[in-house]
Scaffold this motif. Structure first.
Motif, short mmCIF file in Angstrom:
data_model
loop_
_atom_site.label_atom_id
_atom_site.label_comp_id
_atom_site.label_asym_id
_atom_site.label_seq_id
_atom_site.Cartn_x
_atom_site.Cartn_y
_atom_site.Cartn_z
N LYS A 120 0.84 -1.20 0.00
CA LYS A 120 0.00 0.00 0.00
C LYS A 120 0.87 1.24 0.00
CE LYS A 120 -4.41 -1.02 1.97
NZ LYS A 120 -5.45 -0.53 2.80
N ARG A 121 0.50 2.18 -0.85
CA ARG A 121 1.13 3.50 -0.83
C ARG A 121 0.25 4.41 0.02
NH1 ARG A 121 1.20 6.05 -6.20
NH2 ARG A 121 2.88 4.59 -6.60
N ILE A 122 0.85 5.06 0.98
CA ILE A 122 0.12 5.99 1.84
C ILE A 122 0.72 7.37 1.62
CG2 ILE A 122 -0.50 6.55 4.22
CD1 ILE A 122 0.12 3.56 4.85
N THR A 123 -0.11 8.29 1.19
CA THR A 123 0.33 9.67 0.95
C THR A 123 -0.27 10.55 2.04
OG1 THR A 123 0.36 9.27 -1.43
CG2 THR A 123 0.37 11.57 -0.71
N VAL A 124 0.62 11.19 2.80
CA VAL A 124 0.19 12.10 3.86
C VAL A 124 0.56 13.51 3.42
CG1 VAL A 124 0.36 12.68 6.30
CG2 VAL A 124 0.61 10.31 5.58
N LYS A 136 4.36 17.18 1.74
CA LYS A 136 3.79 15.91 1.30
C LYS A 136 4.82 14.79 1.47
CE LYS A 136 1.27 14.25 -2.71
NZ LYS A 136 0.83 14.58 -4.06
N LEU A 137 4.33 13.61 1.89
CA LEU A 137 5.20 12.46 2.08
C LEU A 137 4.48 11.20 1.59
CD1 LEU A 137 7.83 11.27 3.54
CD2 LEU A 137 6.22 10.70 5.36
N ASP A 138 5.20 10.38 0.81
CA ASP A 138 4.70 9.07 0.39
C ASP A 138 5.46 8.01 1.15
OD1 ASP A 138 2.87 9.98 -1.51
OD2 ASP A 138 4.36 10.02 -3.10
N THR A 139 4.75 7.06 1.72
CA THR A 139 5.36 5.94 2.41
C THR A 139 4.66 4.66 1.97
OG1 THR A 139 6.00 5.05 4.57
CG2 THR A 139 3.88 6.15 4.46
N TYR A 140 5.31 3.54 2.13
CA TYR A 140 4.76 2.25 1.69
C TYR A 140 4.72 1.30 2.87
CZ TYR A 140 5.52 4.03 -3.01
OH TYR A 140 5.47 4.78 -4.14
N ARG A 141 3.67 0.50 2.92
CA ARG A 141 3.51 -0.51 3.97
C ARG A 141 3.03 -1.81 3.34
NH1 ARG A 141 5.48 3.26 6.44
NH2 ARG A 141 4.84 4.08 8.44
#
Length: 145
Positions: A120-124, A136-141
């Motif tokens: 999953k890509r999570i964009t905060v 803005k930050l993109d992280t993956y889980r």
């Protein structure tokens, strides 16, 4: 015939070697050049000051937004990834004008097996005053469902 002594006494000397006569002063050209130099210098100083104020405001936003981003990522870590959907809100009275938004999407990867975990890509996104400033930050889980 006019004597040279009377002609020389009537001529005034001007320029750098002029005498200390109190009637002598600055010419209009000298005053205009001095004013032009001062105007150019003040314009450059004003521009530099304005840029410094902008950089100070941006630096303050980036610092606060990074701390708030850490807070939202800590909140995300405590949630189940399958329950995580797009959401938004603000930080209340503690940080007025700051708002957050979370967007999620599943991402395909050639490295993951079909029966394995879901990536999953999570964009905060942290915003201040609408669209004025954005962090803005993109992280993956990996989600094991």
């Amino acid at each position: 015939m006019v004597s040279t002594a009377s002609v020389n006494s009537r001529c005034r000397r001007t320029g750098p070697g002029r005498s200390g006569n109190p009637e002598n002063g600055f010419t209009l050209l000298e005053v205009m050049v001095a004013l032009a130099v001062v105007a150019i210098a003040l314009t450059a100083i004003y521009r530099m000051h304005t840029q410094t104020l902008f950089m100070d405001a941006r630096g303050r936003f980036d610092t606060v937004a990074a701390l708030l981003m850490g807070q939202k990522l800590a909140d995300i870590d405590t949630m189940e990834l399958k329950d995580l959907i797009g959401d938004s809100g603000d930080f209340g009275d503690a940080h007025p004008g700051y708002a957050w938004q979370i967007q999620t999407e599943n991402v395909s990867s050639d490295l993951l097996k079909e029966d394995g975990p879901t990536l999953k890509r999570i964009t905060v996104t942290i915003r201040r005053d609408g669209e004025a400033s954005v962090f803005k930050l993109d992280t993956y889980r990996l989600s094991y469902e």
